[in-house]
Design an enzyme around this catalytic site. Structure first.
Site, PDB file in Angstrom:
ATOM      1  N   ARG A   1       8.136 -12.941   5.325  1.00  0.00           N
ATOM      2  CA  ARG A   1       6.750 -12.799   4.879  1.00  0.00           C
ATOM      3  C   ARG A   1       6.405 -13.772   3.753  1.00  0.00           C
ATOM      4  O   ARG A   1       5.269 -13.778   3.295  1.00  0.00           O
ATOM      5  CB  ARG A   1       6.534 -11.382   4.359  1.00  0.00           C
ATOM      6  CG  ARG A   1       5.768 -10.460   5.333  1.00  0.00           C
ATOM      7  CD  ARG A   1       5.755  -9.115   4.677  1.00  0.00           C
ATOM      8  NE  ARG A   1       4.743  -8.207   5.061  1.00  0.00           N
ATOM      9  CZ  ARG A   1       4.951  -7.200   5.922  1.00  0.00           C
ATOM     10  NH1 ARG A   1       6.085  -7.086   6.563  1.00  0.00           N
ATOM     11  NH2 ARG A   1       4.000  -6.325   6.123  1.00  0.00           N
TER      12      ARG A   1
ATOM     13  N   ARG B   1      -2.946  -5.371   1.251  1.00  0.00           N
ATOM     14  CA  ARG B   1      -1.928  -5.911   2.176  1.00  0.00           C
ATOM     15  C   ARG B   1      -2.467  -7.164   2.885  1.00  0.00           C
ATOM     16  O   ARG B   1      -1.735  -8.119   3.113  1.00  0.00           O
ATOM     17  CB  ARG B   1      -1.512  -4.842   3.186  1.00  0.00           C
ATOM     18  CG  ARG B   1      -0.629  -3.760   2.536  1.00  0.00           C
ATOM     19  CD  ARG B   1      -0.601  -2.468   3.315  1.00  0.00           C
ATOM     20  NE  ARG B   1      -0.032  -2.603   4.636  1.00  0.00           N
ATOM     21  CZ  ARG B   1      -0.220  -1.733   5.626  1.00  0.00           C
ATOM     22  NH1 ARG B   1      -0.961  -0.661   5.442  1.00  0.00           N
ATOM     23  NH2 ARG B   1       0.333  -1.932   6.791  1.00  0.00           N
TER      24      ARG B   1
ATOM     25  N   ARG C   1      -4.448   4.488  12.945  1.00  0.00           N
ATOM     26  CA  ARG C   1      -3.180   4.585  13.672  1.00  0.00           C
ATOM     27  C   ARG C   1      -2.270   5.701  13.158  1.00  0.00           C
ATOM     28  O   ARG C   1      -2.355   6.119  12.008  1.00  0.00           O
ATOM     29  CB  ARG C   1      -2.451   3.247  13.690  1.00  0.00           C
ATOM     30  CG  ARG C   1      -1.909   2.795  12.366  1.00  0.00           C
ATOM     31  CD  ARG C   1      -1.357   1.385  12.478  1.00  0.00           C
ATOM     32  NE  ARG C   1      -0.750   0.974  11.233  1.00  0.00           N
ATOM     33  CZ  ARG C   1      -0.173  -0.198  11.041  1.00  0.00           C
ATOM     34  NH1 ARG C   1      -0.129  -1.094  12.002  1.00  0.00           N
ATOM     35  NH2 ARG C   1       0.369  -0.489   9.870  1.00  0.00           N
TER      36      ARG C   1
ATOM     37  N   ARG D   1       1.194   6.583   7.947  1.00  0.00           N
ATOM     38  CA  ARG D   1       1.784   5.898   6.803  1.00  0.00           C
ATOM     39  C   ARG D   1       0.888   6.047   5.584  1.00  0.00           C
ATOM     40  O   ARG D   1      -0.320   5.889   5.686  1.00  0.00           O
ATOM     41  CB  ARG D   1       1.953   4.414   7.134  1.00  0.00           C
ATOM     42  CG  ARG D   1       3.098   4.167   8.079  1.00  0.00           C
ATOM     43  CD  ARG D   1       3.129   2.756   8.567  1.00  0.00           C
ATOM     44  NE  ARG D   1       2.910   1.774   7.505  1.00  0.00           N
ATOM     45  CZ  ARG D   1       3.051   0.471   7.681  1.00  0.00           C
ATOM     46  NH1 ARG D   1       3.423   0.012   8.867  1.00  0.00           N
ATOM     47  NH2 ARG D   1       2.833  -0.367   6.695  1.00  0.00           N
TER      48      ARG D   1
ATOM     49  N   LYS E   1       2.107  -6.252  15.932  1.00  0.00           N
ATOM     50  CA  LYS E   1       3.500  -6.720  15.947  1.00  0.00           C
ATOM     51  C   LYS E   1       4.453  -5.591  16.322  1.00  0.00           C
ATOM     52  O   LYS E   1       5.356  -5.768  17.135  1.00  0.00           O
ATOM     53  CB  LYS E   1       3.915  -7.284  14.575  1.00  0.00           C
ATOM     54  CG  LYS E   1       3.056  -8.401  14.057  1.00  0.00           C
ATOM     55  CD  LYS E   1       3.596  -8.972  12.752  1.00  0.00           C
ATOM     56  CE  LYS E   1       3.637  -8.008  11.588  1.00  0.00           C
ATOM     57  NZ  LYS E   1       2.308  -7.565  11.108  1.00  0.00           N
TER      58      LYS E   1
HETATM   59  P1  AMP Z   1       5.001  -3.239   7.374  1.00  0.00           P
HETATM   60  O1  AMP Z   1       5.531  -1.981   7.980  1.00  0.00           O
HETATM   61  O2  AMP Z   1       5.594  -4.460   8.002  1.00  0.00           O
HETATM   62  O3  AMP Z   1       3.498  -3.283   7.334  1.00  0.00           O
HETATM   63  O4  AMP Z   1       5.491  -3.234   5.846  1.00  0.00           O
HETATM   64  C1  AMP Z   1       5.103  -2.225   4.946  1.00  0.00           C
HETATM   65  C2  AMP Z   1       5.334  -2.672   3.510  1.00  0.00           C
HETATM   66  O5  AMP Z   1       6.727  -2.925   3.308  1.00  0.00           O
HETATM   67  C3  AMP Z   1       4.641  -3.970   3.113  1.00  0.00           C
HETATM   68  O6  AMP Z   1       3.302  -3.768   2.696  1.00  0.00           O
HETATM   69  C4  AMP Z   1       5.532  -4.444   1.974  1.00  0.00           C
HETATM   70  O7  AMP Z   1       5.294  -3.712   0.779  1.00  0.00           O
HETATM   71  C5  AMP Z   1       6.913  -4.055   2.469  1.00  0.00           C
HETATM   72  N1  AMP Z   1       7.544  -5.132   3.286  1.00  0.00           N
HETATM   73  C6  AMP Z   1       7.870  -5.083   4.604  1.00  0.00           C
HETATM   74  N2  AMP Z   1       8.445  -6.219   5.008  1.00  0.00           N
HETATM   75  C7  AMP Z   1       8.474  -7.028   3.919  1.00  0.00           C
HETATM   76  C8  AMP Z   1       8.924  -8.355   3.686  1.00  0.00           C
HETATM   77  N3  AMP Z   1       9.476  -9.111   4.661  1.00  0.00           N
HETATM   78  N4  AMP Z   1       8.808  -8.852   2.426  1.00  0.00           N
HETATM   79  C9  AMP Z   1       8.271  -8.138   1.432  1.00  0.00           C
HETATM   80  N5  AMP Z   1       7.810  -6.890   1.583  1.00  0.00           N
HETATM   81  C10 AMP Z   1       7.906  -6.332   2.812  1.00  0.00           C
END
Ligand code: AMP
Length: 216
Positions: free
Chosen positions: A88, A172, A127, A161, A13
């Site tokens: 989400r 996740r 990554r 990360r 994404k």
């Molecule tokens: P991502 O970078 O999209 O993989 O997000 C990293 C982390 O941020 C996720 O594992 C969640 O803990 C939090 N997070 C990101 N976007 C959301 C969302 N829309 N709702 C809830 N938690 C989020």
């Protein structure tokens, strides 16, 4: 134009959102990036979010809905948005519907980037990012053209990360399956969902997404 990129962590994404931002001038809104910024800045939101993020769990709906709404208001002049990692949960999707209706805007399409689960762990644990411009790379699949130098901005600093380790990735993925996958029927019913095969090479995924959005 407002589009959502939906798919499990590691589906690509972020890569596609960065590309669409560059090629189409749409603004990438990544709640993950916003939350990571809040964590490093040590803000109230960051403090609230950090524990859930480290554990591979979702941050509370109210927190993410608020940050995305604030960012959309700030970027009001944008020609369009790519929502990357938001919504989400079904509650977030409902909040987004309301937010857009209040602003007189409409969601155009939801692109599901579909990847088999066994491929995701390898994708995520390999990554890394440019520390300066955040361009995405991968140890195996997408190395910088010159070793140790970012293709985009020339920086020699990279970062990983903290939640990209195998144990957290499994949590996740679990959160995706339980809390986010129910959005697929939600948007299917609304007639917005387009499924793209995310197992193809990046250029082919890009091509399919562009076709779905009418860019090719
Ligand atoms: P991502 O970078 O999209 O993989 O997000 C990293 C982390 O941020 C996720 O594992 C969640 O803990 C939090 N997070 C990101 N976007 C959301 C969302 N829309 N709702 C809830 N938690 C989020």
């Amino acid at each position: 134009m407002i589009i959502i990129l939906l798919g499990p962590p590691g589906a690509g994404k972020g890569t596609q959102a960065q590309r669409l931002q560059k090629e189409q001038g749409l603004v990438q809104l990544s709640t993950g990036d916003m939350l990571r910024e809040a964590v490093s800045a040590g803000t109230e939101v960051g403090l609230q979010a950090k524990k859930a993020m480290d554990a591979g769990e979702l941050v509370r709906d109210e927190v993410v809905v608020k940050i995305i709404e604030e960012r959309m208001d700030r970027e009001d002049e944008a020609t369009g948005f790519i929502l990357d990692g938001f919504p989400r949960t079904v509650a977030q999707a409902e909040a987004l519907d309301k937010m857009l209706a209040d602003k007189g805007k409409e969601l155009d399409k939801v692109i599901e980037v579909d990847v088999i689960e066994s491929a995701l762990i390898e994708r995520i644990t390999g990554r890394f990012n440019c520390a300066k411009c955040h361009a995405n790379y991968h140890e195996k699949f997408r190395q910088p053209r010159r070793e140790g130098v970012c293709d985009i901005c020339g920086s020699t600093e990279f970062e990983r990360r903290p939640d990209d380790n195998e144990e957290t990735v499994r949590r996740r993925l679990d959160a995706y399956r339980k809390q986010t996958a129910p959005l697929l029927p939600y948007y299917e019913k609304a007639g917005k969902l387009v499924k793209v095969d995310g197992m193809q090479p990046i250029e082919d995924v890009s091509y399919e997404i562009d076709r779905a959005l009418g860019f090719r």
